[in-house]
Design a protein around this motif. Structure first.
Motif: not given
Length: 475
Positions: A83-96
């Motif tokens: 869940i932590l990894i998926l939260g990080g990836y989703s946030a990164y997709m929004s950031s870029i």
């Protein structure tokens, strides 16, 4: 006397949790505190801590706290990490900006459809597809109001029909990236029957069998219901679009838009490809959700380096990934809190009592009774509180023992209960997504719920009946 104490303690604890859910107060601390209180009651009853092979600290005052830390360690090393990894990836997709590109690319063809009511099921299914990228129902609604609402009303669609569709776009899309699916798959993998089960296997082998037909049924009901309501109420005046924020234009060439539109969906694309390879060739290729997310993160980072032509700037941008992991921590904490609460119920002997009480269901042809009770409970809590997530996570540790006691497949509980919570959210006038849509379109929540209720309730009924047909024979 002990039996009376057990039932009174359980009723009070559950009542407190339900009250906090309805009042929309922080449920994590409530579950933790109630779990600790129940553990102390269990100790006083002479039962000890309801954890298998629990190693005491030597002090009954500290044992409940050790149970909490043990649960944190267990969760963080399994479902919590995913869940932590998926939260990080989703946030990164929004950031870029990749999420914006995906939404823009997928929604652009909608403007070419001129038939008002053909748009209804198309936008509903498209919105559910976009929920793979933007799992938050509220955030997805905000984005769709900015991007698709102007397109829909320009075709002649009534504001309330548009509102009904947008409020129901994040429902039951089958995805191994969903935290609820990750949590239940992890719990099932601990059993002999489902040993080694991954979130991908759970979603594509079981969840999708019910959720995909349910989505199609709801799309059809949406079409019929919105058409009926427009005819009944008379076509409304098309809303003014001046108050609706137009989506910003995505700049960049075809290559940029193509690559960045794919990036948010890359983890699930990888999981689907591997699943298909396993299913059709029998090859022992295996990729977990977290591996797919990390591989996709690496691919996205390379894309950022190429786009920016600046390694330092691209690397600095990865900070959003780790901040996103921190943002997902409340979900992990909720899983832990739910497990602690269940440990408290086990400590006072309630789980064992429930198992004994349900032994009579086995072989009686009433296997559907337990799933029906839990789905009805989910419906009640969701409609009153606007959220079914907390209740589902709280039930995850209970699903296997309750299903075993009732003599039914745990899938007959996990699938319909998980789907019901997501479906009925749009039926609650106090849910965040309904209030956001109603406020943005200057409608009352009740008006929006009138448009969402029939498609979602029809979907829930179909989903439950179909789940019983599919999963009860597996018992």
């Amino acid at each position: 006397m002990q039996t009376a104490v057990m039932y009174i303690s359980a009723i009070v604890a559950v009542a407190v949790v339900v009250f906090m859910l309805i009042k929309k107060m922080d449920i994590k601390i409530t579950l933790l505190l109630m779990g600790v209180v129940l553990m102390f009651i269990g100790i006083a009853m002479g039962n000890g801590i309801g954890v298998k092979d629990f190693v005491s600290t030597g002090s009954v005052l500290l044992d409940p706290l050790k149970a909490i830390t043990d649960q944190f360690k267990s969760t963080l090393s399994s479902a919590g990490f995913i869940i932590l990894i998926l939260g990080g990836y989703s946030a990164y997709m929004s950031s870029i900006g990749a999420n914006e590109v995906t939404v823009n690319v997928l929604t652009k063809p909608i403007g070419k459809i001129k038939s008002v009511y053909i748009l209804v099921p198309v936008v509903f299914l498209l919105g559910n597809l976009l929920s793979l990228v933007i799992p938050s129902a509220s955030n997805l609604a905000i984005i769709l109001i900015a991007t698709l609402y102007p397109v829909m009303v320009k075709t002649g669609m009534s504001p309330l029909t548009s509102a009904g569709i947008i409020a129901t776009t994040a429902t039951v899309m089958p995805t191994p990236l969903g935290s609820d699916n990750v949590a239940i798959a992890e719990e099932l993998s601990k059993t002999t029957e489902f040993a080694g089960l991954t979130a991908t296997d759970y979603v594509f082998r079981y969840h999708a069998i019910v959720s995909v037909p349910t989505l199609l049924v709801m799309a059809l009901v949406h079409y019929l219901w919105q058409k009926h309501m427009d005819k009944k109420n008379g076509r409304e005046q098309i809303a003014e679009l001046s108050d609706i924020e137009e989506a910003k234009t995505i700049k960049g060439g075809v290559l940029f838009k193509t690559v960045y539109a794919v990036l948010p969906l890359l983890p699930i694309i990888l999981l689907i490809i591997v699943f298909m390879i396993q299913s059709f060739t029998g090859m022992a290729v295996n990729i977990s959700v977290e591996v797919a997310a990390i591989l996709s993160f690496a691919a996205a980072l390379v894309c950022e380096m190429i786009r920016k032509r600046n390694v330092k700037s691209a690397l600095d941008g990865t900070e959003s990934f780790f901040k996103g992991m921190g943002g997902a921590m409340p979900i992990v904490a909720l899983l832990v809190a739910a497990s602690v609460f269940v440990t408290g119920l086990k400590s006072i002997g309630l789980i064992e009592a429930l198992q004994d009480a349900m032994l009579g269901i086995q072989g009686s042809g009433l296997g559907f009774v337990l799933p029906l009770i839990l789905v009805c409970l989910t419906a009640l809590i969701v409609i009153l509180s606007g959220s079914g997530t907390a209740l589902f996570f709280a039930m995850v540790p209970l699903m296997v023992p309750l299903a075993q006691a009732a003599g039914i497949s745990v899938l007959a509980i996990s699938v319909p209960m998980g789907l019901a919570g997501n479906l009925l959210r749009a039926v609650s006038p106090v849910s965040a997504v309904v209030m956001i849509v109603a406020g943005s379109l200057k409608k009352s929540p009740i008006e929006v719920v009138k448009r969402t209720s029939v498609p979602m309730i029809a979907g829930t009924v179909f989903m439950f009946v179909f789940s019983m047909i599919v999963f009860l024979p597996m018992s």
